[in-house]
Design an enzyme around this catalytic site. Structure first.
Site, PDB file in Angstrom:
ATOM      1  N   VAL A 206      40.800  48.594  32.051  1.00 26.05           N
ATOM      2  CA  VAL A 206      41.092  47.383  31.296  1.00 26.05           C
ATOM      3  C   VAL A 206      40.343  46.230  31.933  1.00 26.05           C
ATOM      4  O   VAL A 206      39.934  46.300  33.088  1.00 26.05           O
ATOM      5  CB  VAL A 206      42.613  47.067  31.254  1.00 26.05           C
ATOM      6  CG1 VAL A 206      43.351  48.103  30.420  1.00 26.05           C
ATOM      7  CG2 VAL A 206      43.188  46.994  32.660  1.00 26.05           C
ATOM      8  N   SER A 207      40.186  45.144  31.185  1.00 26.25           N
ATOM      9  CA  SER A 207      39.323  44.070  31.662  1.00 26.25           C
ATOM     10  C   SER A 207      40.027  43.063  32.557  1.00 26.25           C
ATOM     11  O   SER A 207      39.388  42.348  33.306  1.00 26.25           O
ATOM     12  CB  SER A 207      38.695  43.330  30.471  1.00 26.25           C
ATOM     13  OG  SER A 207      39.697  42.836  29.619  1.00 26.25           O
ATOM     14  N   THR A 208      41.358  42.988  32.494  1.00 24.24           N
ATOM     15  CA  THR A 208      42.073  42.024  33.329  1.00 24.24           C
ATOM     16  C   THR A 208      43.350  42.636  33.853  1.00 24.24           C
ATOM     17  O   THR A 208      43.858  43.628  33.338  1.00 24.24           O
ATOM     18  CB  THR A 208      42.445  40.743  32.546  1.00 24.24           C
ATOM     19  OG1 THR A 208      43.464  41.060  31.594  1.00 24.24           O
ATOM     20  CG2 THR A 208      41.241  40.163  31.824  1.00 24.24           C
TER      21      THR A 208
ATOM     22  N   GLN B 276      46.354  43.117  31.417  1.00 19.36           N
ATOM     23  CA  GLN B 276      46.392  44.216  30.464  1.00 19.36           C
ATOM     24  C   GLN B 276      46.935  45.474  31.134  1.00 19.36           C
ATOM     25  O   GLN B 276      47.019  45.563  32.344  1.00 19.36           O
ATOM     26  CB  GLN B 276      44.989  44.471  29.906  1.00 19.36           C
ATOM     27  CG  GLN B 276      44.443  43.303  29.098  1.00 19.36           C
ATOM     28  CD  GLN B 276      43.017  43.547  28.647  1.00 19.36           C
ATOM     29  OE1 GLN B 276      42.235  44.156  29.359  1.00 19.36           O
ATOM     30  NE2 GLN B 276      42.692  43.069  27.464  1.00 19.36           N
TER      31      GLN B 276
END
Length: 210
Positions: free
Chosen positions: A8-10, A13
């Site tokens: 996931v990007s962050t 999330q």
């Protein structure tokens, strides 16, 4: 070995949706062996090493299977996706991409249909990201042209780590305890020494009008 690659990007999330999609896919496609997981929670704009793709390649060996929930988990751009897939193929690893319903077999060097579909879908995903970014910039530019202030409205009070202790802090202040004693004797034991200080508590009280 069957390895589920989760990314996931962050930190805000979660990878649980990806995990569930991969497990359902395994159950529906007779891939019922134990699934090992490689979980990465980092920005898509980090380097390949920071995204732990290097760890992925350290783990896998010829004959293994790698499963991702969708193609975008393999890279930010079309080039990155294709490079990752090529590298997996060079390791003789079979790749399953759940959302796109693709299986890329390293033993089929002439699988031009899969390669073409991967290239097209990666291009469309990259184009969609660019369009979203462009629309966002245009919307912000239009709001600014209309004189609408960007960012959070003035006076907005953000949530604070002290909020859950607010009533206790007020009570202790009313009893005449100094901020130093409140922090040392009451907040540090529950929040941890690194998570509170006299200065940050003072700022919190001023912003809350306390």
């Amino acid at each position: 070995m069957t390895l589920g690659y989760l990314r996931v990007s962050t930190d805000k999330q979660t990878v649980e949706n990806q995990r569930n999609e991969i497990l359902n896919y395994c159950n529906n496609n007779s891939l019922n062996g134990k699934v090992e997981w490689l979980e990465v929670k980092m920005s898509t704009r980090k380097s390949e090493r920071d995204r732990k793709l290097d760890e992925l390649f350290d783990k896998i060996k010829s004959g293994d299977t790698v499963i991702v929930s969708e193609m975008s988990r393999l890279g930010r751009s079309t080039q990155e996706v294709l490079q990752t897939i090529d590298k997996l193929m060079s390791h003789k690893v079979e790749l399953h991409i759940v959302k796109q319903k693709l299986v890329v077999n390293p033993n089929n060097k002439n699988d031009f249909i899969s390669k073409a579909m991967i290239t097209l879908m990666s291009l469309f995903a990259e184009l969609e990201r660019d369009l979203i970014s462009q629309r966002t910039k245009e919307a912000l530019k239009a709001r600014k042209a209309l004189g609408i202030e960007l960012g959070k409205p003035k006076g907005t009070i953000q949530a604070s780590k002290y909020d859950e202790h607010k009533n206790r802090i007020i009570e202790l202040k009313e009893l005449g305890l100094s901020l130093n004693k409140i922090v040392k004797n009451h907040l540090e034991p529950v929040m941890g020494k690194s998570n509170c200080s006299v200065q940050s508590l003072s700022t919190y009280l001023k912003k809350r009008g306390l």
